[in-house]
Design an enzyme around this catalytic site. Structure first.
Site, PDB file in Angstrom:
ATOM      1  N   LEU A 131       0.862  -1.177   0.000  1.00 57.44           N
ATOM      2  CA  LEU A 131       0.000   0.000   0.000  1.00 57.44           C
ATOM      3  C   LEU A 131       0.902   1.232   0.000  1.00 57.44           C
ATOM      4  CD1 LEU A 131      -2.791  -0.804   2.652  1.00 57.44           C
ATOM      5  CD2 LEU A 131      -3.007  -0.811   0.159  1.00 57.44           C
ATOM      6  N   ASP A 132       0.608   2.201  -0.853  1.00 52.83           N
ATOM      7  CA  ASP A 132       1.374   3.441  -0.868  1.00 52.83           C
ATOM      8  C   ASP A 132       1.243   4.142   0.482  1.00 52.83           C
ATOM      9  OD1 ASP A 132       2.130   3.050  -3.501  1.00 52.83           O
ATOM     10  OD2 ASP A 132       0.452   4.211  -4.314  1.00 52.83           O
ATOM     11  N   PRO A 133       2.217   4.992   0.848  1.00 46.80           N
ATOM     12  CA  PRO A 133       2.170   5.678   2.146  1.00 46.80           C
ATOM     13  C   PRO A 133       0.861   6.423   2.414  1.00 46.80           C
ATOM     14  CG  PRO A 133       4.323   5.943   1.163  1.00 46.80           C
ATOM     15  CD  PRO A 133       3.470   5.280   0.121  1.00 46.80           C
ATOM     16  N   ARG A 157      -4.201   4.032  -9.045  1.00 50.08           N
ATOM     17  CA  ARG A 157      -3.785   5.362  -9.513  1.00 50.08           C
ATOM     18  C   ARG A 157      -3.783   5.417 -11.039  1.00 50.08           C
ATOM     19  NH1 ARG A 157       1.642   5.964  -8.359  1.00 50.08           N
ATOM     20  NH2 ARG A 157       1.876   3.882  -7.486  1.00 50.08           N
TER      21      ARG A 157
END
Length: 298
Positions: free
Chosen positions: A38-40, A181
């Site tokens: 998971l991205d930050p 995204r």
């Protein structure tokens, strides 16, 4: 050593590796990982695997993942989310008609290919793409097959007349390796508009739901962190299981083939002494080991 999984509700601001590093200290073991980055800035379900469960990552990842989030039409960044630099702004005069948005959303349903974004953890030539992107480099990436089973607007959208931007809440159910995204940026392109991700939360992954996840700080503060572990024997509930006798165990623990089992399903979880020991596959009536777990206490 602990074996099993821990469901974590990842807060914003931490990388998946940060979470793993913190839990490695808590459980005091090196054999620990996760089933999907998971991205930050992304929150939600992060499935942490411990010990022998790290061998089951491929099986856990076979299940689709579900996300809920918000996208912006009229704005584009170099990272496809709000952590990057704005590279395009195009003010909308009015909100996009729902039928046009639905047509664009629906166009992504099914199996297709997606090129990983430069700002991602994918490695090319031994380096993470985001490392190259930060240096201003762009390299060729291989397209990946993805499957989208759900991608749609949920609730009403919001149009900011001053900014000329439309904010759309959405839900997406996708296969592993799908970048939401990128999906959003491509969605905007279908409408002839720049688009970027405003926020995102992972709701489901690997057949688990975020409502059953644990707060990271609660795990870190606990004197009994093992109470948060889902044991090996409860993993992969969709797979049938079969308990073998002591004679078959002598073969199985050395990776031997099994025959004469009164079952025909495949693959199957092999249990011995009430412990999940391996995954076997049926080959013309003979069962061949596909994944060996073998607990040390047997």
């Amino acid at each position: 050593m602990y074996n099993g999984i821990v469901l974590v509700d990842k807060p914003a601001g931490l990388t998946s590796f940060d979470v793993v590093a913190k839990l490695r200290k808590v459980f005091q073991q090196k054999q620990i990982g996760h089933t999907g980055t998971l991205d930050p800035s992304v929150t939600g379900l992060l499935v942490i695997v411990l010990g022998k469960a790290t061998k089951l990552i491929d099986y856990l990842q076979e299940n689709q993942k579900q996300y809920r989030g918000t996208l912006i039409l009229g704005l584009k960044t170099d990272t496809q989310d709000m952590d990057g630099q704005v590279i395009e702004i195009r003010a909308l005069k009015e909100a996009i008609a729902d039928i046009k948005k639905k047509t664009a959303f629906d166009s992504f349903l099914g199996i297709s290919e997606q090129i990983p974004p430069m700002y991602s953890a994918v490695k090319v030539g031994g380096k993470h793409l985001y490392e190259l992107a930060r240096k201003g480099e762009t390299v060729e990436r291989k397209a990946r097959k993805i499957e989208v089973t759900e991608f749609c607007q949920v609730g009403g959208s919001k149009f900011d007349i001053n900014k000329g931007q439309e904010y759309i809440n959405f839900v997406a159910t996708v296969s592993k390796g799908t970048y939401i995204r990128t999906l959003i940026e491509d969605f905007g392109a279908k409408l002839g508009l720049p688009a970027t991700m405003l926020k995102l939360r992972r709701i489901e992954a690997d057949s688990y739901h975020v409502k059953n996840a644990n707060d990271l700080e609660e795990i870190l503060a606990s004197k009994e962190p093992n109470k948060f572990i889902i044991p090996m024997e409860k993993l992969l509930p969709a797979l049938p299981k079969y308990s073998i006798n002591s004679d078959d165990w002598q073969l199985a623990k050395n990776g031997g083939w099994l025959k004469g089992l009164p079952i025909s399903v495949s693959p199957v979880k092999i249990f011995y002494n009430n412990s999940f020991q391996a995954i076997y596959e049926n080959h013309d009536g003979l069962y061949k080991p596909r994944k060996m777990l073998i607990h040390e206490d047997n």
